[in-house]
Design an enzyme around this catalytic site. Structure first.
Site, short mmCIF file in Angstrom:
data_model
loop_
_atom_site.label_atom_id
_atom_site.label_comp_id
_atom_site.label_asym_id
_atom_site.label_seq_id
_atom_site.Cartn_x
_atom_site.Cartn_y
_atom_site.Cartn_z
N LYS A 21 -9.00 -7.59 26.51
CA LYS A 21 -10.08 -8.34 27.16
C LYS A 21 -11.38 -7.97 26.46
CE LYS A 21 -12.09 -9.54 31.61
NZ LYS A 21 -13.43 -9.67 31.02
N ASP A 23 -15.38 -8.06 25.64
CA ASP A 23 -16.60 -8.13 26.44
C ASP A 23 -17.63 -8.94 25.66
OD1 ASP A 23 -18.36 -7.73 28.46
OD2 ASP A 23 -18.79 -5.64 28.00
N GLU A 153 -12.71 -2.97 27.61
CA GLU A 153 -12.85 -3.42 28.99
C GLU A 153 -11.53 -3.53 29.74
OE1 GLU A 153 -15.26 -6.88 31.48
OE2 GLU A 153 -14.92 -7.12 29.34
#
Length: 294
Positions: A21, A23, A153
């Protein structure tokens, strides 16, 4: 297409692929004769991110994330903020905060829509384009632990057989963030709006440094109605007419004596020493404010 938040990865992990994931800012890149970049709501980002010009040589629509990397090669949202609102960034800003595009999905290829293709097939076609797409990993991998160790993240788990449904938040995609818990000192609160009108909208957080109580952000999520009622009563008896913080705090706030300690979960520290994505957990009456340090 958007992901559903969860506290853990799905149990049937063999049916999923895992991606890091990132950011950053979501963006679609339309490639071909001329590159066009658009945001989630159709805003034209082409002039904002000139580094993305010339991605790919075939006619395609690619989904991915625009990021700015820190010196350790990790996406930094704080650095990205220097770029995300500039329509025509000057050369000095481009040199200081160059953006990188991280593709993770393919929506059209040579005029053919791919929305009904399964995720695994869309990813295979994306990899063939050789546009720098980071890999995805089997659902049984330890990617979540690896991202936590590297200060990233979290991960997004995507069903290998899932189609792409634009504009929806689907359980076919599940995002799991790496959260760290820590204590903070409450130094004030921002009045709420809408459903929270007349009460607390968010708490002003601080930690103690050699300079005194230092502002590290606002937390406005994670509260139950009971939490908000209890905090409103407690903070009402602590109200003061001046800020207890040693550094400037944005927005107009109601100030209190820094006597209350709370616990929040967050994803990371920003370059400006702010807690990223803080979520309220609970009061910590067992902790003294002076014990809460950077």
């Amino acid at each position: 297409m958007l992901a559903v938040a969860a506290g853990e990865l799905p149990p049937d992990r063999d049916r999923y692929g895992l991606e890091v994931k990132w950011d950053g800012i979501r963006a679609l890149v339309h490639t071909g004769r001329a590159t066009k970049v658009t945001g989630r709501h159709g805003v034209d980002y082409t002039r904002r991110y000139p580094e993305l010009a010339g991605i790919g040589v075939r006619n395609a629509i690619i989904d991915g994330e625009v990021v700015v990397l820190d010196p350790h090669g990790r996406p930094s949202f704080g650095r990205l903020q220097h770029r995300m609102h500039l329509t025509d960034p000057d050369p000095a800003v481009l040199r200081l905060y160059p953006v990188t595009y991280l593709p993770f999905d393919l929506l059209h290829l040579d005029g053919v829509p791919l929305f009904d293709f399964p995720y695994r097939d869309r990813r295979a076609l994306l990899d063939e384009l050789d546009v720098g797409a980071p890999p995805y990993f089997p659902g049984e991998s330890d990617l979540l632990a690896a991202t936590n160790e590297q200060g990233l993240e979290g991960v997004v788990a995507k069903r290998l057989d899932s189609p792409y449904r634009a504009g929806t938040r689907s359980p076919w995609w599940i995002k799991v963030k790496n959260l760290t818990a820590r204590e903070i000192v409450v130094g004030g609160w921002k009045p709420g709006k809408g459903r929270r009108s007349g009460g607390i909208g968010s708490l002003v957080m601080g930690v103690f440094t050699p300079d005194g109580l230092t502002y590290v952000g606002h937390v406005g999520t994670g509260f139950t109605d009971a939490d908000l009622g209890e905090l409103h009563d407690l903070l009402g008896s602590l109200e003061v007419g001046h800020s207890p913080f040693a550094n400037p705090v944005p927005w107009r706030n109601r100030w209190v004596r820094p006597d209350l300690v709370g616990e929040v979960a967050y994803t990371m520290w920003t370059d400006e020493r702010r807690l990223r994505h803080p979520v309220w957990r609970r009061l910590r009456p067992d902790k003294l404010p002076a014990e809460v340090t950077l």
